[in-house]
Design an enzyme around this catalytic site. Structure first.
Site, short mmCIF file in Angstrom:
data_model
loop_
_atom_site.label_atom_id
_atom_site.label_comp_id
_atom_site.label_asym_id
_atom_site.label_seq_id
_atom_site.Cartn_x
_atom_site.Cartn_y
_atom_site.Cartn_z
N GLY A 170 -14.57 -2.97 -14.89
CA GLY A 170 -14.74 -3.43 -13.52
C GLY A 170 -15.97 -2.81 -12.88
CE1 TYR B 38 0.84 2.70 -5.29
CE2 TYR B 38 -1.51 2.46 -5.51
CZ TYR B 38 -0.36 2.24 -4.80
OH TYR B 38 -0.40 1.56 -3.60
N GLY C 228 -2.90 6.16 -11.71
CA GLY C 228 -3.71 6.53 -10.56
C GLY C 228 -2.99 7.21 -9.41
CG LEU D 253 -8.85 4.01 -10.44
CD1 LEU D 253 -9.24 4.57 -11.79
CD2 LEU D 253 -10.06 3.38 -9.77
CG ASP E 44 -11.69 6.17 -4.15
OD1 ASP E 44 -10.52 6.47 -3.88
OD2 ASP E 44 -12.19 5.06 -3.88
CE LYS F 264 -11.60 1.86 -2.51
NZ LYS F 264 -11.21 2.72 -3.63
CB SER G 76 -0.94 0.00 1.20
OG SER G 76 -1.44 1.30 1.41
N GLY H 236 -16.45 -2.86 -9.19
CA GLY H 236 -16.26 -2.77 -7.74
C GLY H 236 -16.49 -1.37 -7.20
#
Length: 250
Positions: free
Chosen positions: A130, A211, A232, A209, A107, A71, A21, A132
């Site tokens: 996607g 990176y 992203g 999105l 976001d 999320k 992360s 999600g």
């Protein structure tokens, strides 16, 4: 779960398989730069959302970021939803308050601010790869900007394309394509969404999105066809700063 010295003001990232992360290093450096010695940022890496309840019993938690795959699943634990988060149907920022847990979506803010400088008049239709939590924030932004959009997934549904049906005409008319899937994330950097990349042109804008890596195979394929590309990282930085603002607003 990583061991971090427990401070008076604890923040962290809720997700699964999040050792890679960005957030922990970003906020740890931010706290250091601001000389906030009583602040810490931890990774809360849980295998199932059912573990979230026991996490809440820990002391001094002030705010959380939320990432894949929680999320949407985290919504049932929240006392209050910000108006935008409610419309989006996904949360990536949680604020701990005396009234309970408050959920927000930064976001959408990060994506819009990162996307807008690249938009041109012919960018009127978009494909969102996607379905999600992150894709819902992307769709919200397109709605705000008046850009017609469709989800793309493995299965065909009403108002949603399957990857298998994408053809020259669909790609030609949808000049913005946003990857909201994890395909291509380090270390599986050769993976990419299944698109007919041969139909991309300099009219297209590809936004990923992801990176890490800085340039995914999805973006590399687009760049080879002359398309504009954007990863992203800036979106992530913008949404992180907006989350920080929310945590520090009374």
């Amino acid at each position: 779960m990583e061991k971090t010295e427990k401070k008076e003001n604890r923040f962290g990232l809720l997700g699964r398989n999040i050792s890679y992360s960005f957030s922990q290093s970003y906020f740890s450096k931010k706290f250091e730069d601001l000389e906030l010695k009583d602040h810490s940022y931890e990774n809360f890496d849980i295998a199932s959302i059912s573990e979230f309840g026991s996490l809440l019993s820990q002391n001094n938690l002030k705010g959380l970021n939320v990432t894949i795959p929680y999320k949407e699943e985290v919504l049932t634990y929240l006392t209050y939803l910000d108006v935008k988060a409610k419309e989006i149907g996904a949360v990536n920022t949680i604020k701990f308050t005396e009234e309970g847990l408050k959920g927000y979506n930064t976001d959408a803010y990060g994506f819009q601010k990162s996307l807008e400088p690249f938009l041109k008049q012919h960018h009127t239709k978009a494909l969102i790869l996607g379905t999600g939590g992150a894709s819902k924030a992307v769709r919200f932004v397109f709605k705000q900007l008046g850009i017609e959009n469709s989800y793309v997934s493995r299965t065909k549904k009403e108002n949603q394309y399957a990857y298998s049906e994408l053809n020259k005409e669909i790609i030609k008319t949808h000049t913005v394509i946003v990857n909201c899937t994890p395909l291509g994330t380090h270390p599986n950097i050769q993976e990419k969404p299944t698109l007919p990349y041969q139909y991309l042109t300099e009219q297209h804008l590809l936004f990923d999105l992801i990176y890490n890596p800085e340039k995914t195979t999805f973006l590399t394929e687009g760049e080879a066809k002359g398309a504009q590309i954007k990863n992203g990282l800036e979106m992530l930085q913008l949404q992180a700063e907006k989350a920080w603002e929310i945590w520090n607003t009374p």
